[in-house]
Motif scaffolding. Sequence first.
Motif, mmCIF file in Angstrom:
data_model
loop_
_atom_site.group_PDB
_atom_site.id
_atom_site.type_symbol
_atom_site.label_atom_id
_atom_site.label_comp_id
_atom_site.label_asym_id
_atom_site.label_seq_id
_atom_site.Cartn_x
_atom_site.Cartn_y
_atom_site.Cartn_z
ATOM 1 N N THR A 164 0.556 -1.338 0.095
ATOM 2 C CA THR A 164 0.010 -0.176 -0.035
ATOM 3 C C THR A 164 0.819 1.222 -0.010
ATOM 4 N N GLY A 165 2.033 0.973 0.091
ATOM 5 C CA GLY A 165 2.990 2.298 0.006
ATOM 6 C C GLY A 165 3.319 2.922 -1.196
ATOM 7 N N TYR A 166 3.855 4.055 -1.187
ATOM 8 C CA TYR A 166 3.923 4.822 -2.509
ATOM 9 C C TYR A 166 4.803 3.928 -3.339
ATOM 10 N N THR A 167 5.755 3.362 -3.170
ATOM 11 C CA THR A 167 6.305 2.464 -4.255
ATOM 12 C C THR A 167 5.752 0.988 -4.404
ATOM 13 N N GLY A 168 5.144 0.519 -3.302
ATOM 14 C CA GLY A 168 4.464 -0.858 -3.169
ATOM 15 C C GLY A 168 3.565 -0.995 -4.207
ATOM 16 N N ARG A 169 2.525 -0.151 -4.101
ATOM 17 C CA ARG A 169 1.402 -0.168 -5.085
ATOM 18 C C ARG A 169 1.828 -0.127 -6.491
ATOM 19 N N GLU A 170 2.967 0.474 -7.011
ATOM 20 C CA GLU A 170 3.274 0.776 -8.454
ATOM 21 C C GLU A 170 4.177 -0.704 -8.634
ATOM 22 N N VAL A 171 4.723 -1.312 -7.394
ATOM 23 C CA VAL A 171 5.319 -2.685 -7.689
ATOM 24 C C VAL A 171 4.161 -3.770 -8.193
ATOM 25 N N VAL A 172 3.116 -3.625 -7.228
ATOM 26 C CA VAL A 172 1.889 -4.472 -7.659
ATOM 27 C C VAL A 172 1.392 -4.214 -8.847
ATOM 28 N N ARG A 173 1.413 -3.091 -9.720
ATOM 29 C CA ARG A 173 0.627 -2.670 -10.908
ATOM 30 C C ARG A 173 1.754 -3.319 -11.807
ATOM 31 N N VAL A 174 2.941 -3.182 -11.705
ATOM 32 C CA VAL A 174 3.932 -3.504 -12.719
ATOM 33 C C VAL A 174 4.136 -4.863 -12.901
ATOM 34 N N CYS A 175 3.945 -5.820 -11.827
ATOM 35 C CA CYS A 175 3.938 -7.252 -11.828
ATOM 36 C C CYS A 175 2.761 -7.755 -12.400
ATOM 37 N N VAL A 176 1.612 -7.061 -12.327
ATOM 38 C CA VAL A 176 0.324 -7.523 -13.078
ATOM 39 C C VAL A 176 0.719 -7.240 -14.451
ATOM 40 N N GLU A 177 1.018 -6.244 -14.784
ATOM 41 C CA GLU A 177 1.302 -5.822 -16.364
ATOM 42 C C GLU A 177 2.311 -6.701 -17.050
ATOM 43 N N ARG A 178 3.136 -7.372 -16.129
ATOM 44 C CA ARG A 178 4.099 -8.204 -16.531
ATOM 45 C C ARG A 178 3.555 -9.645 -16.709
ATOM 46 N N GLY A 179 2.324 -9.794 -16.379
ATOM 47 C CA GLY A 179 1.631 -11.073 -16.355
ATOM 48 C C GLY A 179 2.113 -12.030 -15.365
ATOM 49 N N LEU A 180 2.512 -11.439 -14.136
ATOM 50 C CA LEU A 180 3.091 -12.223 -12.960
ATOM 51 C C LEU A 180 1.903 -12.553 -12.028
ATOM 52 N N GLU A 181 1.775 -13.770 -11.342
ATOM 53 C CA GLU A 181 0.774 -13.929 -10.474
ATOM 54 C C GLU A 181 1.243 -13.134 -9.395
ATOM 55 N N THR A 182 0.419 -12.123 -8.860
ATOM 56 C CA THR A 182 0.888 -11.284 -7.831
ATOM 57 C C THR A 182 -0.095 -10.953 -6.532
#
Length: 251
Positions: A13-31
């Motif tokens: 839920t942090g400033y960087t964390g929420r972006e990491v979630v988004r990027v992982c999903v965009e890469r097709g990773l099970e997140t």
Amino acid sequence: MPGPGPVFIAGATGYTGREVVRVCVERGLETVAHVRPDSRRLEHWTRHFEALGARVDTTAWSLADMKATLEALQPGGVHALLGTTKARGKRGSGSAVVDDYESVDYGLSVMLLEAAVACGSKPRFVYLSAMGADGRPVNAYMDVRKRVEAAVRGSELPYVIARPAFVTGDDREERRPAERVAAKVSDALLGLIARVGAGEFADRYRSLTGAELAQAMVALACESRDGKLVAETSQLRGALGGALGGALGAT
């Protein structure tokens, strides 16, 4: 490369964390995005992450519970993006965990590391540290990061340790006026320095947004074959541009 299992993101839920979630999903990773079960905004973050395509996990912050969760998930990667601030510690967060550097930045990060080691899948551990963490600690914040880095290095897991300089941006919800002003002044000065031929020096200290840092960290975790990496700001910028080869800081 991380293993075939899902990516577990603590501090989602942090400033960087929420972006990491988004990027992982965009890469097709099970997140899997972890949110504290006692979070005041649990419903909000559940809707947000599920809308992105991630699963939400609300495991309580205890070693036994976190071990059980990671053992069941068998993750290929674990991101430790945990952190608090002095201001948050003073006002309190309502969490069962004391909101200070020692309890959150160190205690929860090391708890997550221990659970990752114990889970058996040998996930790549991605830790968000800070520039200068390898030097003499100048304050409690840097002391914690130095100790967590030592724990990560001493584990049996492959890892990526990210050491950005300033992480800030106009899209940051939490107000950090001093940090933002310092970053803008620093970036302006570094821009002048780069113009006179010291571009490499400037890249080492220039700020990153949460989105930029997330893209770089996920790229390093997914695309690099080296099992033990330490990336400073310039290396993180190199990863952003796809220049993973010579831009990585290996230990």
